[in-house]
Structure formats: C-alpha cells, structure tokens
Design a protein around this motif. Structure first.
Motif, PDB file in Angstrom:
ATOM      1  N   VAL A 108      21.692  -7.815 -39.116  1.00 38.32           N
ATOM      2  CA  VAL A 108      21.291  -8.979 -38.331  1.00 38.32           C
ATOM      3  C   VAL A 108      22.178  -9.111 -37.090  1.00 38.32           C
ATOM      4  O   VAL A 108      21.687  -9.383 -35.986  1.00 38.32           O
ATOM      5  N   GLN A 109      23.479  -8.901 -37.268  1.00 39.79           N
ATOM      6  CA  GLN A 109      24.396  -8.956 -36.130  1.00 39.79           C
ATOM      7  C   GLN A 109      23.998  -7.939 -35.056  1.00 39.79           C
ATOM      8  O   GLN A 109      23.990  -8.244 -33.854  1.00 39.79           O
ATOM      9  N   LYS A 110      23.648  -6.744 -35.487  1.00 44.03           N
ATOM     10  CA  LYS A 110      23.236  -5.701 -34.545  1.00 44.03           C
ATOM     11  C   LYS A 110      22.000  -6.110 -33.776  1.00 44.03           C
ATOM     12  O   LYS A 110      21.923  -5.921 -32.551  1.00 44.03           O
ATOM     13  N   LYS A 111      21.028  -6.697 -34.465  1.00 48.51           N
ATOM     14  CA  LYS A 111      19.805  -7.148 -33.818  1.00 48.51           C
ATOM     15  C   LYS A 111      20.101  -8.200 -32.763  1.00 48.51           C
ATOM     16  O   LYS A 111      19.577  -8.150 -31.638  1.00 48.51           O
ATOM     17  N   LEU A 112      20.934  -9.178 -33.091  1.00 45.89           N
ATOM     18  CA  LEU A 112      21.236 -10.262 -32.163  1.00 45.89           C
ATOM     19  C   LEU A 112      22.000  -9.759 -30.942  1.00 45.89           C
ATOM     20  O   LEU A 112      21.812 -10.266 -29.828  1.00 45.89           O
ATOM     21  N   LYS A 113      22.849  -8.758 -31.134  1.00 52.14           N
ATOM     22  CA  LYS A 113      23.579  -8.188 -29.998  1.00 52.14           C
ATOM     23  C   LYS A 113      22.657  -7.404 -29.083  1.00 52.14           C
ATOM     24  O   LYS A 113      22.818  -7.398 -27.858  1.00 52.14           O
ATOM     25  N   GLN A 114      21.681  -6.723 -29.680  1.00 57.69           N
ATOM     26  CA  GLN A 114      20.746  -5.921 -28.886  1.00 57.69           C
ATOM     27  C   GLN A 114      19.735  -6.773 -28.142  1.00 57.69           C
ATOM     28  O   GLN A 114      19.263  -6.396 -27.074  1.00 57.69           O
ATOM     29  N   ASP A 115      19.384  -7.913 -28.715  1.00 57.12           N
ATOM     30  CA  ASP A 115      18.365  -8.780 -28.121  1.00 57.12           C
ATOM     31  C   ASP A 115      18.854 -10.223 -28.185  1.00 57.12           C
ATOM     32  O   ASP A 115      18.690 -10.907 -29.190  1.00 57.12           O
ATOM     33  N   SER A 116      19.442 -10.689 -27.115  1.00 54.68           N
ATOM     34  CA  SER A 116      20.013 -12.040 -27.081  1.00 54.68           C
ATOM     35  C   SER A 116      18.945 -13.123 -27.099  1.00 54.68           C
ATOM     36  O   SER A 116      19.260 -14.305 -27.306  1.00 54.68           O
ATOM     37  N   ASN A 117      17.683 -12.760 -26.904  1.00 54.82           N
ATOM     38  CA  ASN A 117      16.595 -13.740 -26.936  1.00 54.82           C
ATOM     39  C   ASN A 117      16.097 -14.034 -28.343  1.00 54.82           C
ATOM     40  O   ASN A 117      15.292 -14.949 -28.543  1.00 54.82           O
ATOM     41  N   THR A 118      16.546 -13.251 -29.311  1.00 56.45           N
ATOM     42  CA  THR A 118      16.130 -13.480 -30.695  1.00 56.45           C
ATOM     43  C   THR A 118      16.778 -14.746 -31.239  1.00 56.45           C
ATOM     44  O   THR A 118      17.999 -14.899 -31.173  1.00 56.45           O
ATOM     45  N   GLN A 119      15.960 -15.645 -31.747  1.00 56.47           N
ATOM     46  CA  GLN A 119      16.487 -16.876 -32.318  1.00 56.47           C
ATOM     47  C   GLN A 119      16.776 -16.685 -33.799  1.00 56.47           C
ATOM     48  O   GLN A 119      15.936 -16.199 -34.553  1.00 56.47           O
ATOM     49  N   LEU A 120      17.965 -17.072 -34.200  1.00 56.22           N
ATOM     50  CA  LEU A 120      18.356 -17.030 -35.605  1.00 56.22           C
ATOM     51  C   LEU A 120      18.414 -18.455 -36.138  1.00 56.22           C
ATOM     52  O   LEU A 120      19.110 -19.313 -35.579  1.00 56.22           O
ATOM     53  N   ARG A 121      17.694 -18.696 -37.211  1.00 50.73           N
ATOM     54  CA  ARG A 121      17.682 -20.016 -37.824  1.00 50.73           C
ATOM     55  C   ARG A 121      18.131 -19.887 -39.279  1.00 50.73           C
ATOM     56  O   ARG A 121      17.608 -19.078 -40.029  1.00 50.73           O
ATOM     57  N   ILE A 122      19.102 -20.702 -39.663  1.00 51.47           N
ATOM     58  CA  ILE A 122      19.625 -20.707 -41.025  1.00 51.47           C
ATOM     59  C   ILE A 122      19.165 -21.987 -41.713  1.00 51.47           C
ATOM     60  O   ILE A 122      19.409 -23.091 -41.215  1.00 51.47           O
ATOM     61  N   VAL A 123      18.511 -21.843 -42.857  1.00 52.81           N
ATOM     62  CA  VAL A 123      18.090 -22.993 -43.649  1.00 52.81           C
ATOM     63  C   VAL A 123      18.889 -22.982 -44.942  1.00 52.81           C
ATOM     64  O   VAL A 123      18.784 -22.047 -45.734  1.00 52.81           O
ATOM     65  N   GLU A 124      19.694 -24.008 -45.134  1.00 56.51           N
ATOM     66  CA  GLU A 124      20.499 -24.104 -46.352  1.00 56.51           C
ATOM     67  C   GLU A 124      20.539 -25.553 -46.821  1.00 56.51           C
ATOM     68  O   GLU A 124      20.380 -26.489 -46.045  1.00 56.51           O
TER      69      GLU A 124
END
Length: 279
Positions: A228-244
């Motif tokens: 996931v970290q690699k994906k976010l570094k490669q594409d800064s437009n990707t939104q990560l949402r955490i539901v807890e």
C-alpha cells in the motif's frame, strides 16, 4: 518435537508458539525432502509425522472461524454488494472471511463470471482463471491469507469446497492457510500456488485502484503495508481511507499510527464498524 515448544494442553497460545512451530515445520519439510530411500532416516517417526499434524491443526483452527453462525446485517452487506457490482472494485481479505463470502453467495457479486473472481472454476483453482478477459466486468476477490475451504485433491491440485462442507474438511491438511507468526507469513504464501497468485494479483489490483478503503484492519501485516505504501508513493492522487471502530486512542493518535503504517489517510471511526455504509 521438543517438549519445550508448547506447554499446557499442547496447543499454541501465542505468536511465539507459532514462531517455534513454523521453524520446526520448515526444518522437518527440508529434511524429508533431502532424505533418500537409502538413508537410515534422520527423523524419528514422530518427526516425520509432525508436518502433517501441524497442517491439520492449522486447518482445523481455521475451520473454527467458518463454524460461527453469525452473519453480517443486511443493512451493512447490501450497500457493500451494490458498490462492488457498480464499481467492479477489487476485494482483498486477510481473515477467513465467511461473513463476507456468505453474504456474496447467490448475489450479483458472484453472478456467473461477471463480477468477483477468485481463480476457482467448477471448484478447481488455476492461475489462468484469474486472467480477466474484460476488466470492465470483472474484479479480483483475493483471500490473501487463504481459506479453510481450500484443500488439495489426490492429484495435488487446489480445490474449493462449499461452505456447508467445511465441517467435513476439519482436520485435513492444507497448505493454503496463513496462520503463523508474522515473520513466517511470506514463506507460507510462497509455498502455496493459490496464495502466491493472490498476492501477485494484489499488485495488479492496487495499480488499477484510484482509492483504497481499509476496513477493520489492525495494521500489523507489514507484507501488505509495504504494498500500500508503494502504491501511495507512486500515485499521490490515490485516496486512502481507513475505517476502524472508535476505541482506544484519540483521532490524532490514530491518524499518526496509520500515517506511519500505510501513509496519509482519511480516518473514519464509527462507534459500530457495521454502521459504515459510505463505500
């Protein structure tokens, strides 16, 4: 097997126990592979039987998760199914996901071969079954830590049983379940053609994603976190949402935790995690 590995009734009770068991399991497997018919035998009969015994235990433990009669409430499951069908989003799970799987059976999510695919056709797994001919109609359903429904037939091929058959499989050996100390997860995954294919396709799924929703996850699986970290570094437009679930820790503390584990995120903390429907 050394007596000091596990105490009490003989069942592992911690990650440290699983760590020792996995080390011994790997050693027994290696010795069994190296032995020839002319060898007098490097392992005792108990040692020779240990790999089968521990894989049977792991499978039985995983089956217990599928024996639970609880079900997801429809007010939670229906919005999720509708979202998957509408967006053809990929689904990846880390637990033995009877709750999700049971709520997908008989719905449009599993209709024919037009939505979620997991590599099994007519109950038999093939990596080629994960090749999507039409990416607009199909998405991946990746059981990243396996399932007790996965088992090997006499020919050595991986098959998937029906949910109702899980009790019949309890005690069978399975190499398609990750239930071990975190530092041994990669070796278990690489030894299974099913799990290896799933983790390979996870990279493809992340490449295609423009948003990622992480739901009910502890953050302890570094093997997943790094992807996931690699994906976010490669594409800064990707939104990560955490539901807890709203529990220990302030929102600021939890955001700092997830930023360290995965990256910048939007944090959602409902009182009851099953109240979340904003997919």
């Amino acid at each position: 097997m050394p007596e000091e590995v596990i105490e009490g009734d003989g069942a592992p009770t911690s990650g440290d126990d699983l760590d020792k068991l996995q080390q011994i399991l790997a050693a027994c497997d290696m010795i069994n592979e190296l032995e020839t018919e002319t060898d007098e035998g490097w392992l005792s009969q108990r040692g020779k039987s240990f790999p089968a015994a521990i894989r049977s235990y792991v499978h039985r433990a995983a089956c217990e998760f599928h024996a639970d009669e609880q079900a997801l409430p429809e007010e939670f499951a229906q919005p999720l199914r509708e979202f998957i069908v509408r967006t053809k989003s990929h689904v990846a799970t880390l637990n033995y996901d009877k709750l999700l799987y049971y709520n997908f059976i008989g719905t449009r999510v599993f209709h024919g071969y037009s939505c979620l695919i997991d590599g099994f056709k007519s109950g038999r797994f093939s990596k080629e079954n994960l090749d999507r001919q039409d990416t607009a109609r199909t998405s991946y359903y990746l059981h990243l830590h396996g399932s007790p429904l996965f088992h090997d037939d006499e020919a050595g091929g991986a098959r998937k049983a029906h949910v109702a058959e899980v009790d019949l499989l309890a005690g069978d050996r399975s190499g398609h379940i990750v239930l071990t100390n975190v530092k041994h997860k990669r070796s278990v995954i690489s030894a299974s053609p099913v799990l290896s294919a799933y983790w390979e396709k996870l990279d493809k799924a992340l490449d295609e994603a423009n948003s990622i929703t992480v739901f009910g996850y502890s953050g302890f699986d570094d093997h997943l976190n790094k992807r996931v970290q690699k994906k976010l570094k490669q594409d800064s437009n990707t939104q990560l949402r955490i539901v807890e679930r709203r529990a220990e820790g302030s929102p600021v503390e939890r955001e700092e935790y997830w930023n360290e584990k995965l990256g910048d995120c939007v944090l959602v903390r409902p009182e009851n995690i099953l109240e979340f429907t904003d997919w």
